[in-house]
Design an enzyme around this catalytic site. Structure first.
Site, PDB file in Angstrom:
ATOM      1  N   LYS A   1     -17.380 -10.787  -3.847  1.00  0.00           N
ATOM      2  CA  LYS A   1     -18.099 -10.215  -2.347  1.00  0.00           C
ATOM      3  C   LYS A   1     -17.735  -8.722  -1.845  1.00  0.00           C
ATOM      4  CE  LYS A   1     -16.964 -15.156  -1.133  1.00  0.00           C
ATOM      5  NZ  LYS A   1     -15.566 -16.406  -0.385  1.00  0.00           N
ATOM      6  N   GLY A   2     -16.743  -8.565  -3.206  1.00  0.00           N
ATOM      7  CA  GLY A   2     -16.242  -7.121  -2.042  1.00  0.00           C
ATOM      8  C   GLY A   2     -17.199  -6.335  -2.077  1.00  0.00           C
TER       9      GLY A   2
ATOM     10  N   GLU B   1     -20.901  -2.594  -8.171  1.00  0.00           N
ATOM     11  CA  GLU B   1     -19.227  -3.272  -7.699  1.00  0.00           C
ATOM     12  C   GLU B   1     -18.023  -2.569  -7.332  1.00  0.00           C
ATOM     13  OE1 GLU B   1     -16.969  -5.765  -8.884  1.00  0.00           O
ATOM     14  OE2 GLU B   1     -17.308  -6.371 -11.129  1.00  0.00           O
TER      15      GLU B   1
ATOM     16  N   ASP C   1     -11.661  -3.002 -13.546  1.00  0.00           N
ATOM     17  CA  ASP C   1      -9.811  -3.680 -14.108  1.00  0.00           C
ATOM     18  C   ASP C   1     -10.027  -3.401 -15.142  1.00  0.00           C
ATOM     19  OD1 ASP C   1      -6.858  -3.526 -13.611  1.00  0.00           O
ATOM     20  OD2 ASP C   1      -7.554  -5.369 -12.380  1.00  0.00           O
TER      21      ASP C   1
ATOM     22  N   LYS D   1      -9.629   1.544 -11.990  1.00  0.00           N
ATOM     23  CA  LYS D   1      -8.304   1.762 -12.357  1.00  0.00           C
ATOM     24  C   LYS D   1      -8.553   1.965 -13.966  1.00  0.00           C
ATOM     25  CE  LYS D   1      -6.748  -1.983  -9.353  1.00  0.00           C
ATOM     26  NZ  LYS D   1      -6.207  -3.478  -9.586  1.00  0.00           N
TER      27      LYS D   1
ATOM     28  N   VAL E   1      -5.068  -3.245  -5.100  1.00  0.00           N
ATOM     29  CA  VAL E   1      -5.279  -2.609  -3.801  1.00  0.00           C
ATOM     30  C   VAL E   1      -6.831  -3.730  -2.625  1.00  0.00           C
ATOM     31  CG1 VAL E   1      -5.387  -0.405  -4.888  1.00  0.00           C
ATOM     32  CG2 VAL E   1      -7.514  -1.663  -4.883  1.00  0.00           C
TER      33      VAL E   1
ATOM     34  N   ASP F   1     -10.427  -7.846  -1.753  1.00  0.00           N
ATOM     35  CA  ASP F   1      -9.639  -9.159  -0.686  1.00  0.00           C
ATOM     36  C   ASP F   1      -8.147  -8.993  -2.039  1.00  0.00           C
ATOM     37  OD1 ASP F   1     -10.872 -10.315  -3.345  1.00  0.00           O
ATOM     38  OD2 ASP F   1      -9.497 -12.271  -2.516  1.00  0.00           O
TER      39      ASP F   1
ATOM     40  N   ARG G   1     -10.512  -8.188   2.929  1.00  0.00           N
ATOM     41  CA  ARG G   1     -11.141  -7.397   3.396  1.00  0.00           C
ATOM     42  C   ARG G   1     -12.100  -6.869   3.857  1.00  0.00           C
ATOM     43  NH1 ARG G   1     -13.653 -10.499  -1.370  1.00  0.00           N
ATOM     44  NH2 ARG G   1     -13.492 -12.413  -1.593  1.00  0.00           N
TER      45      ARG G   1
HETATM   46  P1  IMP Z   1     -12.233  -7.293 -14.021  1.00  0.00           P
HETATM   47  O1  IMP Z   1     -12.617  -8.064 -14.784  1.00  0.00           O
HETATM   48  O2  IMP Z   1     -10.695  -6.511 -14.332  1.00  0.00           O
HETATM   49  O3  IMP Z   1     -12.544  -5.218 -14.066  1.00  0.00           O
HETATM   50  O4  IMP Z   1     -11.540  -7.154 -12.637  1.00  0.00           O
HETATM   51  C1  IMP Z   1     -13.301  -7.469 -11.654  1.00  0.00           C
HETATM   52  C2  IMP Z   1     -12.877  -7.546 -10.387  1.00  0.00           C
HETATM   53  O5  IMP Z   1     -11.642  -8.119 -10.083  1.00  0.00           O
HETATM   54  C3  IMP Z   1     -13.494  -7.110  -9.106  1.00  0.00           C
HETATM   55  O6  IMP Z   1     -14.822  -6.530  -9.429  1.00  0.00           O
HETATM   56  C4  IMP Z   1     -12.186  -7.397  -8.310  1.00  0.00           C
HETATM   57  O7  IMP Z   1     -13.007  -8.718  -7.712  1.00  0.00           O
HETATM   58  C5  IMP Z   1     -10.846  -7.873  -9.232  1.00  0.00           C
HETATM   59  N1  IMP Z   1     -10.359  -7.028  -8.550  1.00  0.00           N
HETATM   60  C6  IMP Z   1     -10.083  -6.438  -9.739  1.00  0.00           C
HETATM   61  N2  IMP Z   1      -8.938  -5.342  -9.070  1.00  0.00           N
HETATM   62  C7  IMP Z   1      -8.752  -4.959  -7.955  1.00  0.00           C
HETATM   63  C8  IMP Z   1      -7.729  -4.898  -6.988  1.00  0.00           C
HETATM   64  O8  IMP Z   1      -7.136  -4.529  -7.177  1.00  0.00           O
HETATM   65  N3  IMP Z   1      -8.302  -5.980  -6.293  1.00  0.00           N
HETATM   66  C9  IMP Z   1      -8.350  -6.533  -5.219  1.00  0.00           C
HETATM   67  N4  IMP Z   1     -10.237  -7.414  -6.638  1.00  0.00           N
HETATM   68  C10 IMP Z   1      -9.998  -6.187  -7.722  1.00  0.00           C
END
Ligand code: IMP
Length: 178
Positions: free
Chosen positions: A42-43, A98, A102, A130, A152, A158, A164
């Site tokens: 949803k982000g 996206e 992260d 990040k 964040v 969220d 959100r």
């Molecule tokens: P990744 O697979 O570690 O890259 O994570 C991706 C998903 O984790 C993102 O699409 C977000 O939904 C969530 N996410 C990662 N870091 C954050 C943050 O700092 N705040 C909120 N959601 C995050």
């Protein structure tokens, strides 16, 4: 609500200006290509809604929901598709929208999954990244902002479904972050 957040990283105006720049870049790159923008729920909803209204070439929207197994703040890379695309993307120019990259594990899975459906191209547009936390090697053509290694919230992002609806992006206060 702003008073709870001592560390506002990105103000509403800064986000708006950067989203507009990203939309300009996409509009220039995708002339005559009718791209399909895939919003990862949803982000990325707010980002997608603002971005698409600034894009000046014809484009279509679709939505995917994925859940990443892991804790509230750490993804594991094992991804389950909760809602798949409505559109057949064979031969289409796809842009994954996206909220934040992260570790990159979710996006790595998602882009592999979409590439297997024979689209003409797949690119990624992420509002935030990040880089310090990256585990998967992924290429992201359009990036809004780099943020430090901190959790964040706001503008779609969220913490346990809260925050959100903030108009700005802020670092979570320490006690709630990890
Ligand atoms: P990744 O697979 O570690 O890259 O994570 C991706 C998903 O984790 C993102 O699409 C977000 O939904 C969530 N996410 C990662 N870091 C954050 C943050 O700092 N705040 C909120 N959601 C995050």
């Amino acid at each position: 609500m702003k008073t709870q957040f001592d560390k506002v990283l990105l103000e509403e105006g800064e986000i708006r200006a950067r989203v507009s720049e990203l939309a300009k870049a996409i509009s220039a790159d995708y002339q005559g290509m009718d791209p399909l923008l895939v919003c990862v729920l949803k982000g990325a909803v707010f980002f997608m809604a603002d971005l698409v209204r600034e894009i000046t070439v014809p484009c279509e929207l679709d939505f995917m929901a994925v859940s990443s197994y892991g804790s509230a703040t750490d993804s594991s890379g094992v991804v389950r598709i909760l809602k798949d695309l409505d559109a057949n993307i064979e031969g289409r120019h796809v842009i994954i929208i996206e909220d934040i990259i992260d570790t990159g594990l979710t996006l790595s899975y998602l882009s592999k999954n979409l590439r297997a459906r024979n689209p003409a191209s797949v690119e990624v547009c992420a509002l935030l990244t990040k880089p310090e936390r990256r585990k998967a090697d992924i290429s992201c053509k359009y990036v809004g902002f780099e943020v430090p290694d901190t959790f964040v919230v706001g503008y779609g992002l969220d913490f346990n479904e809260d925050y959100r609806n903030l108009r700005f992006i802020a670092a979570m206060p320490e006690e709630g972050s990890r």
